[in-house]
Design an enzyme around this catalytic site. Structure first.
Site, PDB file in Angstrom:
ATOM      1  N   ASP A 179      -1.044  -8.445  -3.063  1.00  0.00           N
ATOM      2  CA  ASP A 179      -1.165  -7.544  -1.908  1.00  0.00           C
ATOM      3  C   ASP A 179      -1.198  -6.127  -2.474  1.00  0.00           C
ATOM      4  O   ASP A 179      -0.184  -5.614  -2.944  1.00  0.00           O
ATOM      5  CB  ASP A 179       0.052  -7.749  -0.984  1.00  0.00           C
ATOM      6  CG  ASP A 179       0.075  -6.729   0.160  1.00  0.00           C
ATOM      7  OD1 ASP A 179      -0.821  -5.872   0.243  1.00  0.00           O
ATOM      8  OD2 ASP A 179       1.023  -6.811   0.980  1.00  0.00           O
TER       9      ASP A 179
ATOM     10  N   LYS B 236      -4.925   2.893   3.849  1.00  0.00           N
ATOM     11  CA  LYS B 236      -4.349   3.868   2.921  1.00  0.00           C
ATOM     12  C   LYS B 236      -5.517   4.508   2.161  1.00  0.00           C
ATOM     13  O   LYS B 236      -6.106   5.453   2.650  1.00  0.00           O
ATOM     14  CB  LYS B 236      -3.332   3.206   1.983  1.00  0.00           C
ATOM     15  CG  LYS B 236      -1.940   3.111   2.592  1.00  0.00           C
ATOM     16  CD  LYS B 236      -1.661   1.867   3.321  1.00  0.00           C
ATOM     17  CE  LYS B 236      -0.213   1.789   3.713  1.00  0.00           C
ATOM     18  NZ  LYS B 236       0.114   0.715   4.605  1.00  0.00           N
TER      19      LYS B 236
ATOM     20  N   TRP C 142       7.341  -6.476   2.945  1.00  0.00           N
ATOM     21  CA  TRP C 142       5.990  -7.047   3.023  1.00  0.00           C
ATOM     22  C   TRP C 142       5.909  -8.353   2.262  1.00  0.00           C
ATOM     23  O   TRP C 142       5.278  -9.311   2.732  1.00  0.00           O
ATOM     24  CB  TRP C 142       4.939  -6.043   2.555  1.00  0.00           C
ATOM     25  CG  TRP C 142       4.951  -4.807   3.393  1.00  0.00           C
ATOM     26  CD1 TRP C 142       5.270  -3.554   2.988  1.00  0.00           C
ATOM     27  CD2 TRP C 142       4.682  -4.719   4.805  1.00  0.00           C
ATOM     28  NE1 TRP C 142       5.204  -2.684   4.059  1.00  0.00           N
ATOM     29  CE2 TRP C 142       4.853  -3.370   5.174  1.00  0.00           C
ATOM     30  CE3 TRP C 142       4.328  -5.647   5.782  1.00  0.00           C
ATOM     31  CZ2 TRP C 142       4.672  -2.921   6.488  1.00  0.00           C
ATOM     32  CZ3 TRP C 142       4.144  -5.208   7.084  1.00  0.00           C
ATOM     33  CH2 TRP C 142       4.320  -3.865   7.430  1.00  0.00           C
TER      34      TRP C 142
HETATM   35  C1  LIG Z   1       2.166  -3.327   0.983  1.00  0.00           C
HETATM   36  C2  LIG Z   1       1.815  -3.641   2.394  1.00  0.00           C
HETATM   37  N1  LIG Z   1       1.460  -4.895   2.726  1.00  0.00           N
HETATM   38  C3  LIG Z   1       1.130  -5.221   3.987  1.00  0.00           C
HETATM   39  C4  LIG Z   1       1.148  -4.304   5.001  1.00  0.00           C
HETATM   40  C5  LIG Z   1       0.761  -4.714   6.391  1.00  0.00           C
HETATM   41  O1  LIG Z   1      -0.516  -4.304   6.624  1.00  0.00           O
HETATM   42  P1  LIG Z   1      -1.248  -4.489   8.039  1.00  0.00           P
HETATM   43  O2  LIG Z   1      -0.566  -3.588   8.987  1.00  0.00           O
HETATM   44  O3  LIG Z   1      -2.653  -4.101   7.707  1.00  0.00           O
HETATM   45  O4  LIG Z   1      -1.138  -5.914   8.430  1.00  0.00           O
HETATM   46  C6  LIG Z   1       1.483  -2.978   4.706  1.00  0.00           C
HETATM   47  C7  LIG Z   1       1.488  -1.945   5.770  1.00  0.00           C
HETATM   48  O5  LIG Z   1       1.900  -0.837   5.602  1.00  0.00           O
HETATM   49  C8  LIG Z   1       1.828  -2.637   3.378  1.00  0.00           C
HETATM   50  O6  LIG Z   1       2.173  -1.390   3.058  1.00  0.00           O
END
Ligand SMILES: Cc1ncc(COP(=O)(O)O)c(C=O)c1O
Length: 355
Positions: free
Chosen positions: A166, A190, A99
Site C-alpha cells: 500500500d 496524495k 491502514w
Molecule cells: C496509507 C494509506 N492507506 C490507505 C488509505 C485509505 O485510502 P482511501 O481513503 O483511498 O480508501 C489511506 C488514506 O489516507 C492511507 O494513507
C-alpha cells in the site's frame, strides 16, 4: 498566502488546478471534460497517457499492468486477498498502523492473515525490522508510508514471497524499484491527483491463480482486459491525475522531486530537533518524508501554536487524534517556501516562550 499541509486530499500544483478548471469549461470543441463520453478518442487518449506516465515515472518493467480503478485504497484491502489468496491459504502482513489493520481485517473473508511483526505497543512509532516471512505465504503485505504516524519503510525484507504494498501516501515521492514488488496500490489523493481513483500496478503473472470466484468489478483481469474502462471510469479524477503526472514529469520526474522532498523533510526535522519546545514522535531512521509528526514538550502550548499557525496561513497541521500534536504533510506539490514559513513560526514561537 495559504500553505496547505493537509494529509490528503492535499495540495496539488496551482497550474494543475488552472488546467483542470479550463477543461471543465472547454475540454474539446466547447465540451466540458464533465460531459464527454469516456469512449471518445480524446478521453481514451487521456487514460493512455496517464498509464504511460505512471510507467515512465516509476520505470515500470515489462510484464506489469497499470490500472486506474475506483473504491480507494480501502477497496484494495479486499481486492488483494480476493485475487491473490485461495481458501485455506495464509498471507503475511506487517502491522504498522491503522491502514495496515484495515487491510488485515479484510483477509478473513478469503483466507488467513499472519502478522509477521507489529509496532502497536509503541503506538506505531517505528517500522519493525527483524521478522521472518513464512515461505508458504501467498504474499507479504506492507504499508510503505504510515500517513497517521509519520513512519516510512525505506527498505524491503529479503523474501521469495510476492510483495504487495500500500503506497498511498508516498508513491511518486521517491524512486522505487517496481520489479521488487508484485502489486502496488495507492489511493490517488496524495501525490497522484484528486480523490476518486486508485492506481494499481500489478505483475500480470501473479493473477488468475486463485480458486475464488471473483465478481467482475473486483477482478483485476477484467480491468486489465477493459483498459481501466470495464465500466465508466472516474473521468475527471483520471484527467486531473494525468495533468499532475505531466507536471511531475516536467519537473524532472521522481528522482528530481525526491531531492526536493529530502530537502523539505530535512529542513523541518532539523528544526524539530533543534527547537526546545518541539519533539518528533518517531524513530529517527523511520521518519517519513511525507508526513512529519511532532508534539510539544508542553501540551498546554499546542493550541496556541496551532492558532498562530492558522493565523499565518498554515493549514492542516493538526495531528491525527491517535498521535496528537502536529502532522505536517509535505507532499510533492508543497514548496520549500511553505516549509520555511512553518519553521519560521516555530522559531518565533520558541523565542516568545523560552524562559
Ligand atoms: C496509507 C494509506 N492507506 C490507505 C488509505 C485509505 O485510502 P482511501 O481513503 O483511498 O480508501 C489511506 C488514506 O489516507 C492511507 O494513507
Amino acid at each position: 498566502m495559504r500553505h496547505n499541509f493537509g494529509a490528503g486530499p492535499c495540495i496539488l500544483p496551482q497550474e494543475v488546478f488552472r488546467q483542470a478548471s479550463q477543461a471543465v469549461l472547454d475540454f474539446k470543441d466547447g465540451l466540458s471534460i464533465l460531459e464527454i463520453s469516456h469512449r471518445t478518442p480524446e478521453f481514451e487518449a487521456v487514460v493512455t497517457e496517464a498509464v504511460k506516465l505512471v510507467k515512465e515515472l516509476l520505470n515500470v518493467p515489462e510484464g506489469y499492468s497499470v490500472l486506474f480503478l475506483q473504491g480507494g485504497a480501502s477497496l484494495q484491502f479486499a481486492m488483494v486477498p480476493m485475487n491473490l489468496l485461495s481458501e485455506g491459504q495464509t498471507a503475511s502482513y506487517l502491522d504498522t498502523g491503522v491502514w495496515a489493520n484495515k487491510a488485515i481485517k479484510e483477509v478473513k473473508y478469503f483466507g488467513n492473515a499472519h502478522i509477521v511483526a507489529s509496532s502497536k505497543d509503541a503506538n506505531y512509532t517505528f517500522i519493525p525490522k527483524d521478522y521472518s516471512i513464512p515461505e508458504d505465504s501467498a504474499y507479504f503485505h506492507c504499508t510503505s508510508n504510515n500517513t497517521i504516524y509519520g513512519t516510512e519503510m525505506f527498505s524491503l525484507p529479503e523474501t521469495n514471497v510476492p510483495i504487495v504494498c500500500d503506497m498511498s501516501s508516498d508513491i511518486m515521492s521517491r524512486v522505487i524499484d517496481v520489479s521488487k514488488y508484485d502489486l502496488i496500490y495507492a489511493g490517488a489523493q496524495k501525490n497522484i491527483g484528486p480523490a476518486g481513483t486508485t492506481v494499481v500496478i500489478v505483475k500480470d503473472e501473479i493473477l488468475g491463480k486463485t480458486t475464488n470466484k471473483i465478481p467482475s468489478m473486483l477482478d483485476y483481469t477484467q480491468h486489465i482486459g477493459g483498459g481501466s474502462m470495464y465500466n465508466t471510469p472516474p473521468v475527471f479524477s483520471i484527467y486531473v491525475a494525468m495533468l499532475n503526472l505531466r507536471w511531475l514529469k516536467s519537473k524532472g520526474g521522481v528522482a528530481e522531486i525526491e531531492k526536493e522532498n529530502i530537502a523539505k523533510a530535512r529542513t523541518l526535522y532539523t528544526e524539530i530537533d533543534r527547537n526546545p519546545l518541539f519533539k518528533g514522535t518517531c524513530a529517527v531512521e523511520d521518519r517519513s518524508r511525507m508526513n512529519v509528526c511532532f508534539v510539544m514538550e508542553d501540551k498546554e502550548l499546542e493550541k496556541e501554536f496551532l492558532k498562530l499557525a492558522e493565523e499565518n496561513g498554515i493549514e492542516g497541521i493538526k495531528g491525527h487524534r491517535s498521535v496528537g500534536g502536529f502532522r505536517a504533510s509535505i507532499y510533492n506539490a508543497l514548496s520549500i517556501t511553505s516549509v520555511h514559513r512553518l519553521v519560521e513560526l516555530m522559531q518565533i514561537f520558541a523565542e516568545k516562550h523560552q524562559k
